[in-house]
Design a protein around this motif. Structure first.
Motif, PDB file in Angstrom:
ATOM      1  N   SER A   2       0.838  -1.207   0.000  1.00 11.58           N
ATOM      2  CA  SER A   2       0.000   0.000   0.000  1.00 11.58           C
ATOM      3  C   SER A   2       0.866   1.247   0.000  1.00 11.58           C
ATOM      4  O   SER A   2       0.628   2.184  -0.757  1.00 11.58           O
ATOM      5  CB  SER A   2      -0.923  -0.007   1.229  1.00 11.58           C
ATOM      6  N   TYR A   7       1.397   7.942  -4.995  1.00  9.23           N
ATOM      7  CA  TYR A   7       0.357   8.771  -5.609  1.00  9.23           C
ATOM      8  C   TYR A   7       0.882  10.153  -5.952  1.00  9.23           C
ATOM      9  O   TYR A   7       0.434  10.777  -6.910  1.00  9.23           O
ATOM     10  CB  TYR A   7      -0.863   8.868  -4.692  1.00  9.23           C
ATOM     11  N   LYS A  53      -3.380   5.668   2.243  1.00 10.71           N
ATOM     12  CA  LYS A  53      -2.564   4.458   2.160  1.00 10.71           C
ATOM     13  C   LYS A  53      -1.889   4.118   3.489  1.00 10.71           C
ATOM     14  O   LYS A  53      -1.442   2.994   3.688  1.00 10.71           O
ATOM     15  CB  LYS A  53      -1.556   4.552   1.027  1.00 10.71           C
ATOM     16  N   ALA A  56      -5.737   3.209   5.829  1.00 13.09           N
ATOM     17  CA  ALA A  56      -6.516   2.003   5.518  1.00 13.09           C
ATOM     18  C   ALA A  56      -5.901   0.714   6.073  1.00 13.09           C
ATOM     19  O   ALA A  56      -6.594  -0.045   6.770  1.00 13.09           O
ATOM     20  CB  ALA A  56      -6.740   1.894   4.011  1.00 13.09           C
ATOM     21  N   PRO A  57      -4.622   0.424   5.831  1.00 16.11           N
ATOM     22  CA  PRO A  57      -4.100  -0.844   6.352  1.00 16.11           C
ATOM     23  C   PRO A  57      -3.987  -0.882   7.875  1.00 16.11           C
ATOM     24  O   PRO A  57      -4.222  -1.928   8.496  1.00 16.11           O
ATOM     25  CB  PRO A  57      -2.724  -0.992   5.693  1.00 16.11           C
ATOM     26  N   PRO A  81       3.318   0.900   5.979  1.00 19.50           N
ATOM     27  CA  PRO A  81       2.929   1.821   4.907  1.00 19.50           C
ATOM     28  C   PRO A  81       3.913   2.973   4.708  1.00 19.50           C
ATOM     29  O   PRO A  81       4.169   3.383   3.576  1.00 19.50           O
ATOM     30  CB  PRO A  81       1.561   2.362   5.344  1.00 19.50           C
ATOM     31  N   HIS A  85       6.359   3.714   1.502  1.00 20.85           N
ATOM     32  CA  HIS A  85       6.411   4.991   0.787  1.00 20.85           C
ATOM     33  C   HIS A  85       7.854   5.482   0.653  1.00 20.85           C
ATOM     34  O   HIS A  85       8.258   5.955  -0.405  1.00 20.85           O
ATOM     35  CB  HIS A  85       5.577   6.050   1.521  1.00 20.85           C
ATOM     36  N   THR A 101       1.582   9.936   4.790  1.00 28.72           N
ATOM     37  CA  THR A 101       1.269   8.549   5.147  1.00 28.72           C
ATOM     38  C   THR A 101       1.369   8.350   6.659  1.00 28.72           C
ATOM     39  O   THR A 101       0.553   7.645   7.253  1.00 28.72           O
ATOM     40  CB  THR A 101       2.211   7.590   4.393  1.00 28.72           C
TER      41      THR A 101
END
Length: 192
Positions: A2, A7, A53, A56-57, A81, A85, A101
């Motif tokens: 993730s 992005y 990202k 969510a996890p 996460p 990144h 993040t």
């Protein structure tokens, strides 16, 4: 995985045909650079996805795995996460600093707690109160203060460990990007 989806690099490239890494002074595929280079049109969706990202996890793990039963095994879930990144598997293990993040993981873990409130206050003061324009300097001040606050205020050893490590990683990555940019004072753009 993730965290490895950058992005901040993907959205401007796909929708604006711009490479943020080439257009920014430090080559960082990060949310702040998207705002600076591309403006809010691409910056807002980038910020939301970079935040999500992390959120969510960690939130999914919170509900599925029950961190109070996992103990220190929850630390890698919080770190994953952001490390994804910073060292993106989809970008030759190069990535951004991981601030957005990290905020996503913080919201997932600390929504409404004093540690999150502390970080928001620190960031707001440094960003808008003291009006420090240099992103690297601003990030350093925020995360040194947050690291100290984490060590002093957080009583849960899992969260203290996770956010002390994340703060340290962000400070190291931020310093490396500052060196890459050549310590040149950043020009304040219209979007800053």
């Amino acid at each position: 995985l993730s965290g490895s989806v950058l992005y901040a690099s993907l959205i401007p490239r796909v929708f604006g045909h711009m490479d943020v890494r080439e257009l920014s002074p430090d080559g960082n595929p990060g949310t702040a650079n998207v705002f600076s280079v591309c403006g809010p049109k691409y910056g807002v969706p980038t910020a939301i996805l970079e935040f999500a990202k992390g959120f969510a996890p960690v939130t999914a793990a919170w509900f599925i795995l029950r961190p109070e039963q996992m103990g220190m095994l929850y630390v890698p879930i919080i770190l994953a996460p952001v490390i994804g990144h910073m060292f993106s598997a989809f970008n030759h293990f190069r990535g951004g600093v991981g601030i957005a993040t990290t905020f996503g993981t913080l919201i997932a873990v600390f929504f409404g707690t004093r540690l999150l409130v502390l970080l928001v206050i620190i960031y707001s003061l440094v960003r808008w109160g003291f009006r420090i324009k240099n992103r690297h300097k601003r990030s350093t001040i925020v995360f040194v203060t947050f690291l100290i606050g984490t060590l002093l205020l957080e009583t849960n050893s899992v969260y203290r460990m996770a956010y002390s490590l994340l703060s340290t990683l962000i400070l190291v990555k931020n310093r490396a990007l500052k060196r890459r940019a050549g310590n040149v004072n950043e020009v304040t753009l219209e979007y800053e």
